[in-house]
Design a protein around this motif. Structure first.
Motif, short mmCIF file in Angstrom:
data_model
loop_
_atom_site.label_atom_id
_atom_site.label_comp_id
_atom_site.label_asym_id
_atom_site.label_seq_id
_atom_site.Cartn_x
_atom_site.Cartn_y
_atom_site.Cartn_z
N TYR A 69 0.83 -1.20 0.00
CA TYR A 69 0.00 0.00 0.00
C TYR A 69 0.87 1.26 0.00
N CYS A 70 1.85 1.28 0.88
CA CYS A 70 2.67 2.49 1.01
C CYS A 70 3.56 2.73 -0.20
N TYR A 71 4.23 1.69 -0.67
CA TYR A 71 5.26 1.88 -1.68
C TYR A 71 4.80 1.49 -3.08
N GLY A 72 3.86 0.56 -3.18
CA GLY A 72 3.38 0.13 -4.49
C GLY A 72 2.19 0.94 -4.98
N ILE A 73 1.25 1.27 -4.08
CA ILE A 73 0.03 1.98 -4.48
C ILE A 73 0.19 3.49 -4.34
N LEU A 74 0.63 3.94 -3.18
CA LEU A 74 0.76 5.38 -2.94
C LEU A 74 2.09 5.95 -3.45
N ASN A 75 3.03 5.05 -3.75
CA ASN A 75 4.35 5.48 -4.25
C ASN A 75 5.06 6.42 -3.27
N LEU A 76 4.96 6.11 -1.99
CA LEU A 76 5.65 6.92 -0.99
C LEU A 76 7.15 6.67 -1.08
N ILE A 77 7.93 7.72 -0.84
CA ILE A 77 9.39 7.60 -0.90
C ILE A 77 9.89 6.93 0.38
N GLN A 78 10.67 5.89 0.20
CA GLN A 78 11.17 5.12 1.34
C GLN A 78 12.63 5.51 1.62
N ASN A 79 12.81 6.67 2.25
CA ASN A 79 14.17 7.10 2.60
C ASN A 79 14.76 6.20 3.68
N ASN A 80 13.92 5.81 4.60
CA ASN A 80 14.30 4.92 5.69
C ASN A 80 13.32 3.76 5.68
N PRO A 81 13.78 2.51 5.71
CA PRO A 81 12.86 1.37 5.66
C PRO A 81 11.74 1.45 6.68
N GLN A 82 11.98 2.12 7.81
CA GLN A 82 10.95 2.20 8.85
C GLN A 82 10.08 3.45 8.72
N ASP A 83 10.49 4.40 7.91
CA ASP A 83 9.93 5.74 7.97
C ASP A 83 8.42 5.80 7.77
N SER A 84 7.93 5.35 6.61
CA SER A 84 6.52 5.52 6.31
C SER A 84 5.63 4.60 7.11
N LEU A 85 6.17 3.46 7.55
CA LEU A 85 5.33 2.49 8.26
C LEU A 85 5.20 2.82 9.73
N TYR A 86 6.24 3.31 10.35
CA TYR A 86 6.21 3.45 11.80
C TYR A 86 6.13 4.90 12.26
N SER A 87 6.90 5.80 11.63
CA SER A 87 6.78 7.20 12.01
C SER A 87 5.66 7.88 11.25
N LYS A 88 5.13 7.18 10.22
CA LYS A 88 3.94 7.62 9.49
C LYS A 88 4.14 8.90 8.69
N THR A 89 5.38 9.29 8.47
CA THR A 89 5.65 10.55 7.78
C THR A 89 4.99 10.60 6.40
N GLY A 90 5.26 9.59 5.59
CA GLY A 90 4.71 9.58 4.23
C GLY A 90 3.20 9.49 4.21
N LEU A 91 2.64 8.67 5.10
CA LEU A 91 1.18 8.51 5.15
C LEU A 91 0.51 9.81 5.57
N ASN A 92 1.07 10.47 6.59
CA ASN A 92 0.51 11.75 7.03
C ASN A 92 0.53 12.79 5.91
N LYS A 93 1.62 12.82 5.18
CA LYS A 93 1.74 13.78 4.08
C LYS A 93 0.71 13.50 3.00
N PHE A 94 0.53 12.22 2.68
CA PHE A 94 -0.43 11.85 1.63
C PHE A 94 -1.85 12.25 2.03
N PHE A 95 -2.25 11.89 3.24
CA PHE A 95 -3.63 12.15 3.67
C PHE A 95 -3.85 13.60 4.12
N SER A 96 -2.81 14.40 4.15
CA SER A 96 -2.97 15.83 4.44
C SER A 96 -3.33 16.64 3.20
N ASN A 97 -3.13 16.05 2.04
CA ASN A 97 -3.49 16.72 0.80
C ASN A 97 -4.99 16.99 0.76
N SER A 98 -5.40 18.22 0.40
CA SER A 98 -6.81 18.60 0.48
C SER A 98 -7.70 17.76 -0.43
#
Length: 338
Positions: A69-98
């Protein structure tokens, strides 16, 4: 060798018809598979907002799907293997878009309940288990993709992008999709499209040199099988055709077939040509600007319907073999007449 195996199988099939092959499953099923949609979309929002008491359970429960979901569907950038899954940085950014916020809100409003979808899938999976006893039944998840792929499948999961099914009149679709695509955006399409993806996944055709006829017949088997899984739906509903589309096809069936033959398209392996007959489009350009798109699928269904009238055999066995369109056409005796 494959050709020989297919021919031998067809001979067995024809002999079987004489002795009375396996009948189609009737409209009732003795044992219902209960399908409950797993609302990944709702659980994900709890995870992002911090309103989930057990985040470890969430990560473990969706461990097969979350990276996809994170990397294949939303194409979130994985700078750190843990980043988008645990600190939620990428997910928060995606769902903050109006625009995504609006899409998510509308999706959750439309799909507060999913009883109709679960009922349709439960009935279809029950029939599927009877027709294909060896097939697996995957987990069925839901997600919001931001209008990326409508249905995602893995070895054990099918996930439905609910934001693709907000209705043909949904305002957010008007500048994104062409008018011919909008009828496929209704929630009533979900059970059919889930089962269609499952059939494509479990019974792929590996032959790289498939002719247009091979591909039309394969699509015909998919459509014919969907009819068995959804006996309450007519072929127009399954194809996503309007009543006018179906009426045009029936009225012009002989002319359609005659034109395919005259243009010598039937045994072509040209990818562009095959896509003109089978790919989504406002009309089927080799046939007529008045025709519906993907008319090759409808012709394939007609061939397979005639074939199954003469040899009502196991769909499971038929789909396991590489499709030999020429042999199926020969047995079907199809001549372009309704």
């Amino acid at each position: 060798m494959i050709k020989k195996r297919v021919s031998e199988f067809l001979i067995i099939c024809i002999i079987g018809c004489i002795w009375g092959c396996k009948n189609r499953e009737n409209d009732s099923v003795s044992e219902t598979k209960s399908i409950t949609l797993e609302r990944f979309d709702q659980d994900l929002q709890k995870f992002i907002s911090g309103n989930m008491s057990d985040t470890a359970r969430f990560i473990k429960e969706y461990s097969d799907f979350l990276p996809i979901y994170c990397y294949g569907i939303l194409n979130l950038i994985q700078n750190n293997p843990q980043d988008s899954l645990y600190s939620k940085t990428g997910l928060n950014k995606f769902f903050s878009n109006s625009a995504i916020k609006k899409l998510y809100k509308d999706t959750e409003s439309e799909f507060k309940t999913t009883d109709d979808i679960e009922s349709g899938l439960s009935d279809a999976f029950s029939r599927y288990s009877l027709l294909f006893p060896q097939a697996y039944l995957p987990r069925v998840l839901t997600h919001v993709s931001g209008l990326n792929q409508s249905i995602i499948t893995t070895d054990s999961i099918i996930s439905i992008s609910l934001d693709h099914y907000l209705g043909a009149s949904y305002p957010g679709y008007q500048n994104i999709y062409n008018p011919y695509q909008l009828p496929t955006k209704e929630r009533s399409r979900i059970p059919v499209e889930v089962m269609q993806v499952l059939l494509y996944t479990q019974y792929p055709q590996e032959n790289e040199n498939k002719t247009l006829l091979d591909e039309m017949v394969y699509e015909g088997f998919i459509l014919y099988t969907l009819q068995q899984l959804f006996p309450q739906k007519d072929i127009g509903e399954i194809l996503g055709y309007s009543d006018n589309n179906i009426s045009w096809c029936k009225k012009n069936e002989h002319a359609i077939w005659d034109k395919i033959i005259r243009q010598r398209h039937l045994f072509s392996t040209d990818l562009l040509l095959k896509n003109k007959y089978l790919g989504p489009a406002p009309f089927t350009s080799p046939i007529s600007p008045n025709s519906p798109g993907r008319i090759g699928r409808w012709i394939g269904w007609r061939i397979v319907s005639e074939y199954m009238e003469r040899c009502n055999c196991s769909l499971h066995e038929l789909l396991e073999y590489p499709i030999d369109g020429e042999q199926i056409l020969k047995v079907s005796k199809y001549k372009g007449k309704g």
